[in-house]
Each structure stands twice: as structure tokens, then as C-alpha cells.
Design an enzyme around this catalytic site. Structure first.
Site, PDB file in Angstrom:
ATOM      1  CE  LYS A 183       6.981 -14.563  -5.411  1.00 53.50           C
ATOM      2  NZ  LYS A 183       5.660 -14.099  -5.050  1.00 53.50           N
TER       3      LYS A 183
HETATM    4  C1  PLP Z   1       4.491 -14.150  -4.063  1.00 55.49           C
HETATM    5  C2  PLP Z   1       3.180 -14.776  -4.412  1.00 55.49           C
HETATM    6  C3  PLP Z   1       1.980 -14.041  -4.377  1.00 55.49           C
HETATM    7  C4  PLP Z   1       1.893 -12.671  -3.769  1.00 55.49           C
HETATM    8  O1  PLP Z   1       2.689 -11.722  -4.373  1.00 55.49           O
HETATM    9  P1  PLP Z   1       2.805 -10.253  -3.705  1.00 55.49           P
HETATM   10  O2  PLP Z   1       3.326  -9.394  -4.809  1.00 55.49           O
HETATM   11  O3  PLP Z   1       3.782 -10.403  -2.577  1.00 55.49           O
HETATM   12  O4  PLP Z   1       1.464  -9.855  -3.239  1.00 55.49           O
HETATM   13  C5  PLP Z   1       0.836 -14.627  -4.833  1.00 55.49           C
HETATM   14  N1  PLP Z   1       0.838 -15.889  -5.299  1.00 55.49           N
HETATM   15  C6  PLP Z   1       1.955 -16.647  -5.327  1.00 55.49           C
HETATM   16  C7  PLP Z   1       1.882 -18.040  -5.876  1.00 55.49           C
HETATM   17  C8  PLP Z   1       3.157 -16.123  -4.860  1.00 55.49           C
HETATM   18  O5  PLP Z   1       4.261 -16.882  -4.847  1.00 55.49           O
END
Ligand code: PLP
Length: 382
Positions: A183
Site C-alpha cells: 500500500k
Molecule cells: C489491501 C486491501 C484491503 C485489506 O487490507 P489489509 O490491511 O491487508 O487487511 C481491503 N480492501 C482493499 C480494497 C484492499 O486493496
């Protein structure tokens, strides 16, 4: 030549030093650094409360629970998202109702969402796809008109804003961010729930750690009995460690320069690909700040299909990805809710053509040039 990874985390010596300090401090789980990270994050987005958790998935689960979503309820979710956005609804015994998306932005289509309302609909989970924020006014007008709790999935949308409103500060019940490795900022694994609702923040805090409520305790115990606690609900184990929070504080300090770098890369891609058989990703309009977590383009009248495109890119040392396989095409969701591709025409079509190119702020100029050259070679020569 070394291959270019799809998403390399932009972390280095500063993050390593902060993590090392946290470890050597002797306190490694949730503590002062997590509290400091929460405070700094709340200030950065302009929310009254921020609660650090160990993933966005955990944060979405906690926010929905705190918003009162339970068995028999329905929650609107775009089909164009990661499975986490919908699975959390199932954790609570409620049903996600999948909705098709806008053909330009690939975000939840509110007109179609309206058609999927029932007398069981209690909430909506908008996803700011790729980091382009949805219009907060349209969203809150929709939610108010239908009395829905809004839990924003802002896993892609830090830092981002729309018409003066930072994602995370809006009138929604809660907004949830992800600090997963790929992210826009990372703590390895981690997430943050922001809200202006004090009761909701309190419930999220309590349920994040086993349902332990120290405030309940304070009413009848004296300070000093630190072993004392009481439990008000069967909570979860979703707290963030100080090791992760130490990394988060450094990343937060670098968030704006990392965003600027991704925006510059997006600009370069846009310019370089303008003449190619590609539908370029939606860009931010006036007064909108895009976080550019993803650069997802769609092949259009291209000489090869998406899978062949990704293979040709791989051969040239560039890793690509696909966001997303729509939920209605994944076995569990398809079978559980008897879903058909033709009921989600926009997402079903986009899936056959979409490809995400590397856009990490850790990419060097040379690597950006190589991605551009590989895309041009692939689409011109095949
Ligand atoms: C990455 C992601 C998540 C989950 O994030 P985590 O921190 O890995 O639980 C949820 N929604 C979207 C749209 C994502 O891209």
C-alpha cells in the site's frame, strides 16, 4: 538487468532505525508509540479519533461491528474490490450485496446501488479504487437518504482528498486504511480506523483487544491495581504492535513526498501512453487529490489480450498485476449468492482488459523509463 517488481515497499534506513529503537526500548507490543502514531494519523487526516489495528481487514470488521451490523443485515459492496471488503460483512453474519461500478472510475455506482436496496440494507462500504476518492457529498447524500452506515474502505486512499475534505475526515461512520506491504504507506501489516464518533471509536478500541473495557473498571477500582480488568464482550485480537507503529510514524512523515513521487510517475505514464491502444485510468478532477496507489489501465483495441500483455511485460522484466478479479467471479461469492457475470457488465468487461503497472514511490527514473519502453514495445510490435 534486474526485474522490476510490481510493488516494492518504499522503506529504508529511517524505518529500520525506528523499528530497532522500538525493539531495544523493551516494549514491543501496543504502547506509547502506537498511541503517538494514532494521534499523528488523526491529525494528518483531520479526524477526531484514530485507532491502530493489525490490518485493514480487522479495521473493517471492527467498524462494522461498532456500527451495529449484525445477522440478517445487508451491506452494499462494489464487486470491483478485494475480497476483504465483503468477507468482513460475513464475519458478522450479514450479507454483502454486490453492486456494479462506474465505467470510468471503477468505483461503486450509486444509481445501481439504489436499485439493490431492500428493507434489510443497513450499510455501504464504498472503495476509493486506486486511490481516487469518491465524491463525499454524493456518498453522504445517498447514505442519509436511505439511513445507511457508511464504512469507507480507504485501503488505497492515503493520502487523498476531495473538494477540501480529506479521506478519513468525512461524515462517514468510519474510514479504514491499510498499511499492508504493497500500500501507499506500510507497517508490514497494519491498518487504521478513523472516525469523529466517540462512541464508535470507543467500541472499536474495546473490541480490538478482547472486549476489555478499562473505563468500566475505573468506575469502581482505584488507580494502581494495574492487573485489574473487566470484559464486556467477546472481543478480538486486532491491536497494532509498537514495532509496526514505529515504522508507521516514519512512513507518515514521508507520506506527502511519496505521494508526489507516485503522482509524477502517473503523469509520465499518461503522457507516454497517450497514443497507445489503452484506456488510461481516471484522473483527479478539479479539487481532488489522488493517492495513486494503483495505475490500472485497460487494453482497448489492443493487438493482444491482457494475459498475453502481462506475459510479454514479464519477458521484458516488468511485473504487472490485475486489480481486481471482481468478487462475483470468485467461487465463494459466485456460489453463495448465485451471481452471474451478465449482472455486472461493467466489472465483467473491465476484468478482461485491466492491468496494473508498477507505480511504487521506490521506482527509480530509470525503472520508470523501462516500464514505459516495455509497454510501448508490447503494444506496438505485437
Ligand atoms: C489491501 C486491501 C484491503 C485489506 O487490507 P489489509 O490491511 O491487508 O487487511 C481491503 N480492501 C482493499 C480494497 C484492499 O486493496
Amino acid at each position: 538487468m534486474e526485474a522490476i517488481p510490481f510493488a516494492r515497499p518504499d522503506v529504508g534506513a529511517a524505518e529500520a532505525a525506528a523499528v530497532s529503537d522500538a525493539i531495544l526500548s523493551g516494549w514491543v507490543t501496543t504502547g506509547k508509540i502506537s498511541a503517538e502514531f494514532e494521534q499523528a494519523f488523526a491529525e494528518r487526516v483531520g479526524a477526531k479519533h484514530a485507532v491502530a489495528v493489525n490490518s485493514a481487514t480487522a479495521g473493517l470488521h471492527l467498524a462494522l461491528e461498532a456500527a451495529g451490523i449484525g445477522p440478517g443485515d445487508e451491506v452494499l459492496v462494489p464487486t470491483w474490490t478485494f475480497t476483504a471488503s465483503a468477507e468482513v460483512v460475513r464475519y458478522l453474519g450479514a450479507d454483502p450485496v454486490l453492486v456494479d461500478v462506474d465505467p470510468e472510475t471503477l468505483a461503486l455506482d450509486l444509481t445501481l446501488a439504489e436499485k439493490k436496496l431492500s428493507d434489510r440494507t443497513r450499510g455501504v462500504i464504498p472503495v476509493h479504487f486506486a486511490g481516487l476518492p469518491m465524491d463525499p457529498h454524493a456518498l453522504s447524500a445517498f447514505a442519509t437518504a436511505h439511513d445507511l452506515a457508511v464504512i469507507e474502505d480507504a485501503a488505497h486512499a492515503f493520502p487523498a482528498s476531495h473538494s477540501g475534505s480529506t479521506v478519513g475526515a468525512g461524515p462517514s461512520a468510519a474510514t479504514v486504511f491499510s498499511f499492508y506491504a504493497t500500500k501507499t504507506m506500510t507497517t508490514g501489516e497494519g491498518g487504521m480506523v478513523t472516525t469523529d464518533d466517540e462512541d464508535l471509536a470507543r467500541r472499536v478500541r474495546v473490541m480490538r483487544l478482547h472486549g476489555i473495557d478499562r473505563d468500566v473498571l475505573d468506575r469502581y477500582t482505584r488507580v494502581g491495581a494495574s492487573w485489574q480488568y473487566d470484559v464486556v464482550a467477546p472481543g478480538f485480537k486486532y491491536n497494532m504492535t509498537d514495532i509496526a507503529a514505529a515504522m508507521g510514524l516514519v512512513q507518515l512523515g514521508r507520506a506527502e513526498s511519496m505521494r508526489q513521487r507516485r503522482a509524477d510517475i502517473a503523469d509520465r505514464y499518461h503522457e507516454a501512453f497517450a497514443d497507445l491502444p489503452l484506456q488510461l485510468p481516471a484522473v483527479a478532477g478539479e479539487g481532488v487529490q489522488h493517492s495513486w496507489h494503483l495505475y490500472s489501465a485497460r487494453l482497448r483495441d489492443a493487438p493482444l489480450d491482457r494475459d498475453a500483455f502481462i506475459m510479454r511485460m514479464q519477458e521484458q522484466g516488468v511485473a504487472c498485476s490485475v486489480h481486481f478479479i471482481p468478487l462475483h467471479q470468485l467461487k465463494y461469492w459466485r456460489e453463495r449468492y448465485d451471481l452471474r457475470a451478465e449482472d455486472f457488465p461493467v466489472a465483467s468487461d473491465a476484468f478482461t482488459r485491466v492491468v496494473s503497472l508498477p507505480i511504487s514511490s521506490a521506482l527509480t527514473d530509470d525503472q520508470v523509463d523501462r516500464v514505459i519502453a516495455a509497454v510501448r514495445t508490447t503494444l506496438k510490435a505485437s
